[in-house]
Scaffold this motif. Structure first.
Motif, PDB file in Angstrom:
ATOM      1  N   LEU A   1       0.854  -1.192   0.000  1.00  0.00           N
ATOM      2  CA  LEU A   1       0.000   0.000   0.000  1.00  0.00           C
ATOM      3  C   LEU A   1       0.888   1.240   0.000  1.00  0.00           C
ATOM      4  O   LEU A   1       2.013   1.207   0.484  1.00  0.00           O
ATOM      5  N   CYS A   2       0.358   2.342  -0.531  1.00  0.00           N
ATOM      6  CA  CYS A   2       1.150   3.574  -0.587  1.00  0.00           C
ATOM      7  C   CYS A   2       1.608   3.977   0.823  1.00  0.00           C
ATOM      8  O   CYS A   2       0.907   3.732   1.791  1.00  0.00           O
ATOM      9  N   PRO A   3       2.736   4.656   0.940  1.00  0.00           N
ATOM     10  CA  PRO A   3       3.119   5.221   2.237  1.00  0.00           C
ATOM     11  C   PRO A   3       2.016   6.168   2.716  1.00  0.00           C
ATOM     12  O   PRO A   3       1.504   6.955   1.926  1.00  0.00           O
ATOM     13  N   GLY A   4       1.646   6.062   3.979  1.00  0.00           N
ATOM     14  CA  GLY A   4       0.623   6.957   4.524  1.00  0.00           C
ATOM     15  C   GLY A   4      -0.798   6.559   4.215  1.00  0.00           C
ATOM     16  O   GLY A   4      -1.722   7.322   4.468  1.00  0.00           O
ATOM     17  N   CYS A   5      -1.009   5.360   3.682  1.00  0.00           N
ATOM     18  CA  CYS A   5      -2.374   4.923   3.338  1.00  0.00           C
ATOM     19  C   CYS A   5      -3.163   4.618   4.604  1.00  0.00           C
ATOM     20  O   CYS A   5      -2.669   3.941   5.507  1.00  0.00           O
TER      21      CYS A   5
ATOM     22  N   PRO B   1       1.571  12.399   2.016  1.00  0.00           N
ATOM     23  CA  PRO B   1       1.297  11.213   2.837  1.00  0.00           C
ATOM     24  C   PRO B   1       1.335  11.472   4.340  1.00  0.00           C
ATOM     25  O   PRO B   1       0.597  10.857   5.102  1.00  0.00           O
ATOM     26  N   LYS B   2       2.163  12.406   4.778  1.00  0.00           N
ATOM     27  CA  LYS B   2       2.267  12.636   6.215  1.00  0.00           C
ATOM     28  C   LYS B   2       0.992  13.230   6.814  1.00  0.00           C
ATOM     29  O   LYS B   2       0.780  13.180   8.018  1.00  0.00           O
TER      30      LYS B   2
ATOM     31  N   SER C   1      -4.395   0.581   5.842  1.00  0.00           N
ATOM     32  CA  SER C   1      -3.717  -0.331   6.763  1.00  0.00           C
ATOM     33  C   SER C   1      -3.883   0.103   8.218  1.00  0.00           C
ATOM     34  O   SER C   1      -3.854  -0.726   9.115  1.00  0.00           O
ATOM     35  N   MET C   2      -4.101   1.403   8.449  1.00  0.00           N
ATOM     36  CA  MET C   2      -4.385   1.835   9.825  1.00  0.00           C
ATOM     37  C   MET C   2      -5.683   1.187  10.298  1.00  0.00           C
ATOM     38  O   MET C   2      -5.794   0.721  11.426  1.00  0.00           O
TER      39      MET C   2
ATOM     40  N   THR D   1      -2.140  12.290   6.426  1.00  0.00           N
ATOM     41  CA  THR D   1      -3.314  11.410   6.443  1.00  0.00           C
ATOM     42  C   THR D   1      -4.214  11.653   7.655  1.00  0.00           C
ATOM     43  O   THR D   1      -5.430  11.809   7.509  1.00  0.00           O
ATOM     44  N   ILE D   2      -3.604  11.717   8.846  1.00  0.00           N
ATOM     45  CA  ILE D   2      -4.422  11.881  10.049  1.00  0.00           C
ATOM     46  C   ILE D   2      -4.988  13.308  10.106  1.00  0.00           C
ATOM     47  O   ILE D   2      -6.138  13.515  10.495  1.00  0.00           O
TER      48      ILE D   2
END
Lengths: 147, 317
Positions: free
Chosen positions: B25-29, B234-235, B32-33, B237-238
């Motif tokens: 999965l892409c970084p920061g997706c 990506p950083k 997966s969280m 996401t949250i």
């Protein structure tokens, strides 16, 4: 690759893990990949280091080459809030007994989410270029910011 | 042994991950969280099926699997069918007494992206909900077909540009409203339906546990910010997910037995939707003067929907 008959096609039996791998287009009935060697009944109660991962488990693979920057962890500032653990998309924050121990650099993709969610001042995780040594990174850690 | 409550994050972090790294999965997706959280909030054995989508193709790249539980790679539409079939077989074998360990707790979970949930797998999902199997369906809603290059789905919100509903001189992107999947699933009379977000990890873990413990078909829609197709760093996401819940673009709520609606998160300060839109590249064109009316429309839709949710919560209908 690991042992065991895992894929069978109509043209005769062929072992996955024999000299030649079964290509994805040669399989007619699908493939079963086993995540662990032996019994996997109590996996939820085992920590990563206690498990017997099979070669098919992506735990044994690495995506370290995806990174150009990497997070470095400063134990002295960390308050073990576990924000980085819960939001790491790559299961790369190693936490044991409510303590953050470090980063799994085999699986970290360098997305920087852990740095963004870190609540301490200064942050206990910061991004550095991939080639940076941990000691030199810790030596140049920023001071506490005053609002 | 099921984990019944999670008091704090420290306690939560003692659970052992059953979703392994080195998936693609892409970084920061956010996918997966969400998956990690589901698998960490329970100790029970899990039987999981995944519809085709980012999650499926990225976690089973031959010869690797990222799943430490039973997991099946299935077609675009039928994770709900596959997992309810397994559940029916499990019940039959339990009745016949042919299970190796009949007392081991087993939970059945299906994952689907929004493409396979809102569009392609909708009929299969609806059928599985109607048949009343004991399973949980989790939709990872990233509002487009991210795996195939960001085409529009019926989950894409109005005004977003996608590769098949592009913004330009003649159009402002997608013109249709997002489908209200949570209300549709609640209308099936499902015992537990919810919309959750990974930034509110506690309500999410609690929602997952409730769904797993509840007997009967449960549906959970989760907000999964997609850095590639929503076009943000990506950083963030949250941060983007925070904005999504604080602007009420994605209200967090649950519906029990089709009528008891509970709002699980009320933002202290509701953020104007511009902030959420401005943070993402897919809404960039809305800030041109000629598209101002679209932002106003999005804001008024949000207000209307929030009002409706509050009225439903009060009236219990």
């Amino acid at each position: 690759m690991s042992k065991g008959i895992l894929a069978v096609d109509n043209r005769g039996k062929r072992e996955l893990g024999a000299d030649k791998l079964v290509g994805w287009d040669e399989v007619t009935q699908g493939i079963v990949l086993t995540s662990f060697e032996g019994d996997a009944a109590n996996i939820a109660s085992l920590k990563a280091e206690e498990r017997t991962y099979s070669d098919f488990n992506s735990y044994t693979a690495t995506v370290a080459s995806w990174r150009v920057i990497k997070p470095i962890y400063n134990r002295d500032i960390c308050i073990d809030c576990q924000n980085c653990w819960v939001w790491c998309p790559d299961s790369s924050i190693i936490s044991r007994d409510k303590q953050m121990l470090g980063i799994d650099y085999d699986h970290c993709k360098g997305c920087q989410v852990c740095v963004e969610v870190c609540p301490t001042n200064p942050k206990s995780l910061l991004m550095f270029v991939e080639a940076e040594e941990i000691e030199t990174a810790l030596a140049q850690w920023p001071e506490k910011k005053k609002n | 042994m099921a984990i019944t409550s999670i008091k704090n994050l420290k306690e939560f972090s003692t659970n052992n991950d059953r979703f392994e790294g080195a998936h693609t999965l892409c970084p920061g997706c956010a996918h997966s969280m969400i998956v990690r959280e589901l698998m960490n909030c329970t100790d029970d054995n899990l039987v999981i099926a995944a519809n085709t989508g980012c999650l499926e193709v990225s976690t089973a790249v031959y010869p690797f699997t990222s799943w430490d539980t039973s997991w099946i790679h299935i077609g675009f539409e039928n994770a709900a069918t596959a997992v309810t079939g397994s559940e029916a077989m499990y019940r039959a074998r339990k009745k016949k007494g042919t299970l190796k360990d009949p007392n081991a707790p087993v939970k059945f979970v299906a994952f689907g992206g929004d493409g396979s949930t809102y569009d392609i797998g909708f009929q299969w999902l609806s059928g599985a909900m109607e048949r009343g199997h004991d399973f949980t369906y989790i939709c990872l809603d990233n509002e487009n077909y991210a795996n195939t290059g960001g085409q529009r789905s019926s989950s894409t919100p109005i005004g977003a540009t996608t590769s098949t509903a592009q913004a330009g001189s003649a159009s402002y992107g997608k013109k249709e409203k997002k489908k209200d999947i949570v209300a549709i699933m609640a209308a099936h009379g499902a015992p537990y339906v919810a919309q959750l977000a990974p930034n509110k990890w506690k309500s999410m873990a609690k929602g997952f546990q409730t769904a797993l413990e509840t007997e009967g078909p449960c549906f959970i829609n989760t907000v999964s910010a997609c850095c590639t197709e929503w076009r943000f760093d990506p950083k963030d996401t949250i941060h983007i997910t925070d904005l999504a819940t604080d602007t009420l673009m994605f209200p967090i709520y649950e519906i029990i037995n089709g009528h008891e609606l509970n709002i699980l998160y009320r933002p202290k300060n509701v953020v104007p939707v511009e902030e959420y839109l401005n943070a993402q590249g897919r809404y960039k064109h809305l800030f041109k003067p000629e598209n101002k009316h679209v932002i106003e429309k999005i804001q008024s839709d949000i207000n209307e929907y929030w009002d409706k949710l509050q009225r439903r919560e009060e009236a219990r209908i």
